[in-house]
Design an enzyme around this catalytic site. Sequence first.
Site, PDB file in Angstrom:
ATOM      1  N   SER A  83       0.796  -1.239   0.000  1.00 14.53           N
ATOM      2  CA  SER A  83       0.000   0.000   0.000  1.00 14.53           C
ATOM      3  C   SER A  83       0.825   1.283   0.000  1.00 14.53           C
ATOM      4  O   SER A  83       0.272   2.365  -0.208  1.00 14.53           O
ATOM      5  CB  SER A  83      -0.934   0.025   1.205  1.00 14.53           C
ATOM      6  N   LYS A 123       0.346   3.342  -2.996  1.00  7.05           N
ATOM      7  CA  LYS A 123      -0.840   4.191  -3.205  1.00  7.05           C
ATOM      8  C   LYS A 123      -0.479   5.682  -3.182  1.00  7.05           C
ATOM      9  O   LYS A 123      -1.167   6.504  -3.781  1.00  7.05           O
ATOM     10  CB  LYS A 123      -1.890   3.888  -2.135  1.00  7.05           C
ATOM     11  N   TYR A 155      -3.753  -2.487 -10.376  1.00  7.49           N
ATOM     12  CA  TYR A 155      -3.629  -2.310  -8.915  1.00  7.49           C
ATOM     13  C   TYR A 155      -2.736  -3.389  -8.283  1.00  7.49           C
ATOM     14  O   TYR A 155      -1.892  -3.093  -7.437  1.00  7.49           O
ATOM     15  CB  TYR A 155      -5.041  -2.318  -8.292  1.00  7.49           C
ATOM     16  N   TYR A 174      -4.840   3.912   8.034  1.00  5.88           N
ATOM     17  CA  TYR A 174      -6.208   3.381   8.162  1.00  5.88           C
ATOM     18  C   TYR A 174      -6.788   3.682   9.551  1.00  5.88           C
ATOM     19  O   TYR A 174      -6.763   4.821   9.985  1.00  5.88           O
ATOM     20  CB  TYR A 174      -6.239   1.870   7.846  1.00  5.88           C
ATOM     21  N   VAL A 209       1.303  -3.748   3.795  1.00  2.00           N
ATOM     22  CA  VAL A 209       1.281  -5.043   4.486  1.00  2.00           C
ATOM     23  C   VAL A 209       2.539  -5.878   4.244  1.00  2.00           C
ATOM     24  O   VAL A 209       2.696  -6.949   4.827  1.00  2.00           O
ATOM     25  CB  VAL A 209       0.023  -5.893   4.161  1.00  2.00           C
TER      26      VAL A 209
END
Length: 304
Positions: A64, A67, A189, A240, A258
């Site tokens: 992530s 992103k 993605y 998050y 992760v």
Amino acid sequence: MIDYQNILNTINQSVRQEKDKGKIASYIPELANVDINNFGVHLQLISGEQYAVGNSQQLFSIQSISKVLSLALAMSQMGTAIWKRLDVEPSGNPFNHLSLLELEKGLPRNPFINSGAIVIADILVSNLENPKTDFLNYVRDITGDNSINYNLKVTQSEKETGFKNYAAANLLKSFNNLNNDVEVVLDFYFHQCALEMSCAQLSKAFYLFANKGECLASKGRLTKSQAKRINAIMLTCGFYDEAGEFAFEVGLPGKSGVGGGIVALLPNEFVISVWSPGLNERGNSKLGMQALEQFTTLANQSIF
Ligand code: GLN
């Protein structure tokens, strides 16, 4: 003068003694093939000096963290138009949470939860000529390192098990917030998440966010305002449902993945990247967070 090398050595010693290193992500099976004892830190000062400790040159799956890089490319190409398709509010929910997306009619809370990153992927698929190659070249360019690549085993592994991402993409499609085919967008993605980089490379890639949009390696890629806004989203949404805890403990904008990596930065001063593959219950690197808490405490440097 702050003795950064001494601080990194102290952190390395204390963190390596921890018995509970968290748990390696296994929902993407390929990620489980990593030694939990890896631990590395790389600190890149804006002035150019670098400091490192442990496995700072070893490649790992950035997941992530990618992103932030896809958001940067989408913002530099499309400007503020992207904000019609997603919001900038913290979600207070896990990265792969779905019910809020349905409740809010397919408008993702922010670009760092999976549904938001999938919308950004859709935007890039629409706008880039050769999406996967162009994105890879963008990352290589801002980092100044042509050796960076996708790990296709990780891409494939996530494709086979990414049921929640398929669910998110289909929900987005049902709300008319996905212009391309689900398969095509997720293929992009899963590639972006499977980029492999080291702490040293990540610090260089994120240099522009700490340096008002100007890269270490090449010419400016973001406006000052775009860099400022991306840092704001990292601070409020980068972890998050643990974004509050990260701001409380560490006090820097940052982004986790992760694969166990975390990149954090202090505008105009430094970028710091850590890697320890064991995660806490919220999917953020357990020892990585601990190391960054120690770093901002010992160096006495944070945005607050
Ligand atoms: N590729 C991962 C997923 O979509 C990224 C999650 C993460 O790093 N938090 O589940």
